[in-house]
Design a protein around this motif. Structure first.
Motif, short mmCIF file in Angstrom:
data_model
loop_
_atom_site.label_atom_id
_atom_site.label_comp_id
_atom_site.label_asym_id
_atom_site.label_seq_id
_atom_site.Cartn_x
_atom_site.Cartn_y
_atom_site.Cartn_z
N GLY A 163 0.82 -1.21 0.00
CA GLY A 163 0.00 0.00 0.00
C GLY A 163 0.85 1.26 0.00
N LEU A 164 1.92 1.20 0.79
CA LEU A 164 2.84 2.35 0.86
C LEU A 164 3.43 2.64 -0.51
N MET A 165 3.85 1.58 -1.19
CA MET A 165 4.45 1.73 -2.53
C MET A 165 3.42 2.26 -3.52
N ALA A 166 2.21 1.73 -3.45
CA ALA A 166 1.17 2.14 -4.42
C ALA A 166 0.88 3.64 -4.29
N ILE A 167 0.78 4.13 -3.05
CA ILE A 167 0.45 5.55 -2.87
C ILE A 167 1.67 6.42 -3.20
N SER A 168 2.85 5.98 -2.77
CA SER A 168 4.06 6.78 -3.05
C SER A 168 4.28 6.94 -4.56
N LYS A 169 4.07 5.86 -5.29
CA LYS A 169 4.30 5.91 -6.74
C LYS A 169 3.17 6.62 -7.46
N GLY A 170 1.94 6.33 -7.05
CA GLY A 170 0.78 6.88 -7.75
C GLY A 170 0.52 8.34 -7.43
N PHE A 171 0.96 8.78 -6.26
CA PHE A 171 0.67 10.16 -5.82
C PHE A 171 1.94 10.75 -5.22
N PRO A 172 2.94 11.04 -6.06
CA PRO A 172 4.25 11.46 -5.54
C PRO A 172 4.23 12.76 -4.75
N ASN A 173 3.20 13.59 -4.93
CA ASN A 173 3.16 14.85 -4.19
C ASN A 173 2.46 14.75 -2.85
N VAL A 174 1.94 13.57 -2.54
CA VAL A 174 1.22 13.39 -1.29
C VAL A 174 2.21 13.00 -0.19
N GLN A 175 2.03 13.56 0.99
CA GLN A 175 2.90 13.24 2.12
C GLN A 175 2.22 12.15 2.96
N LEU A 176 2.97 11.12 3.29
CA LEU A 176 2.42 9.99 4.03
C LEU A 176 2.99 9.96 5.44
N VAL A 177 2.12 9.78 6.42
CA VAL A 177 2.56 9.59 7.81
C VAL A 177 2.01 8.25 8.27
N ILE A 178 2.91 7.36 8.68
CA ILE A 178 2.55 5.99 9.00
C ILE A 178 2.98 5.68 10.44
N GLY A 179 2.09 5.05 11.20
CA GLY A 179 2.44 4.68 12.57
C GLY A 179 3.40 3.52 12.62
N VAL A 180 3.08 2.46 11.89
CA VAL A 180 3.96 1.28 11.87
C VAL A 180 3.85 0.62 10.50
N LEU A 181 5.03 0.22 9.98
CA LEU A 181 5.08 -0.46 8.67
C LEU A 181 5.25 -1.95 8.91
N ASP A 182 4.28 -2.74 8.41
CA ASP A 182 4.31 -4.18 8.65
C ASP A 182 4.99 -4.94 7.52
N ASP A 183 4.90 -6.30 7.61
CA ASP A 183 5.70 -7.14 6.72
C ASP A 183 5.13 -7.28 5.31
N CYS A 184 3.83 -7.59 5.22
CA CYS A 184 3.27 -7.94 3.90
C CYS A 184 1.75 -8.03 4.00
N LEU A 185 1.13 -8.31 2.86
CA LEU A 185 -0.30 -8.64 2.81
C LEU A 185 -0.42 -10.15 2.66
N ASN A 186 -1.49 -10.73 3.24
CA ASN A 186 -1.73 -12.16 2.99
C ASN A 186 -2.66 -12.32 1.78
N ASP A 187 -3.06 -13.55 1.49
CA ASP A 187 -3.87 -13.81 0.29
C ASP A 187 -5.22 -13.12 0.33
N GLN A 188 -5.71 -12.82 1.54
CA GLN A 188 -7.01 -12.14 1.66
C GLN A 188 -6.86 -10.62 1.70
N GLY A 189 -5.64 -10.13 1.52
CA GLY A 189 -5.42 -8.69 1.52
C GLY A 189 -5.36 -8.09 2.91
N PHE A 190 -5.13 -8.93 3.93
CA PHE A 190 -4.97 -8.40 5.29
C PHE A 190 -3.49 -8.15 5.57
#
Ligand code: PRP
Length: 205
Positions: A163-190
């Motif tokens: 998700g971080l990559m999708a927003i950073s690439k798709g919206f380069p002018n947007v500033q992102l503030v994230i509390g914690v960055l996790d490992d990955c998504l599972n097959d259900q998108g969690f």
């Protein structure tokens, strides 16, 4: 333009929201406190204007927030952090965008939108506890991009790298503030290890 928060107090609350045994009350209050951490960071990114202020003793330099601020909670789960942002930015207007992820395709569906008027000096602060695929945030940002604004800041309690990559690439002018960055998504998108579904845990569904 990504900021990932750090700190023991924040980590303590992240442990509470991760814990599957945390009650609704514990979970909700920890989300609010993490919202305050995110809001503090977001306020550092607001555009400012130099001005002056007269104290009881003298006139001195001051910086004030320039333009209007619109906080945009992404329904439903974004509501869990709204009060935290309004505590720090009490003059903010509030706009609502309702997004629901299809549980099979993970595609977001916009079911509600009500945004206050903005102009070229407006800052939008989008708040959603979870940034998983990034689809809900991207859908919200596409709506905001059509409106006049100066700055967009997105705040999420927890994010997956996808998700971080999708927003950073798709919206380069947007500033992102994230509390914690996790490992990955599972097959259900969690998000893994994640915290489950923030909306369900906030509202008891
Ligand atoms: C969850 C969460 C985010 C979105 C994240 O909402 O609150 O809005 O999914 O996923 P994405 O990055 O893959 O789009 P959900 O659709 O479950 O709705 P809810 O807030 O009403 O629970």
């Amino acid at each position: 333009m990504v900021t990932i928060l750090q700190g023991t107090g924040l980590s303590h609350d992240v442990a509470i929201v991760r814990d599957k045994n945390s009650s609704l009350e514990l979970f909700r209050n920890a989300v609010k406190r993490i919202g305050i951490h995110l809001a503090v960071e977001a306020t550092k990114l607001l555009p400012g204007t130099n001005s002056t202020v007269t104290t009881p003793l003298a006139t001195t330099e001051a910086i004030r927030i320039s333009g209007s601020v619109v906080v945009v909670p992404v329904l439903r789960a974004g509501l869990g952090m709204l009060d935290s942002f309004l505590q720090l930015i009490p003059q903010a207007l509030v706009g609502y965008v309702g997004m629901k992820r299809d549980e099979t395709t993970l595609a977001p569906f916009e079911y509600y939108k009500n945004l206050p008027p903005s102009d070229s000096n407006t800052t939008f602060i989008v708040i959603d506890p979870m940034l998983a695929t990034g689809g809900s945030m991207a859908g919200t940002l596409n709506s905001l991009m059509e409106l006049p604004h100066s700055t967009i800041i997105c705040c999420s309690l927890i994010a997956a790298p996808e998700g971080l990559m999708a927003i950073s690439k798709g919206f380069p002018n947007v500033q992102l503030v994230i509390g914690v960055l996790d490992d990955c998504l599972n097959d259900q998108g969690f998000i893994v290890p994640g915290l489950g579904d923030a909306g369900d845990r906030l509202f008891g569904t």
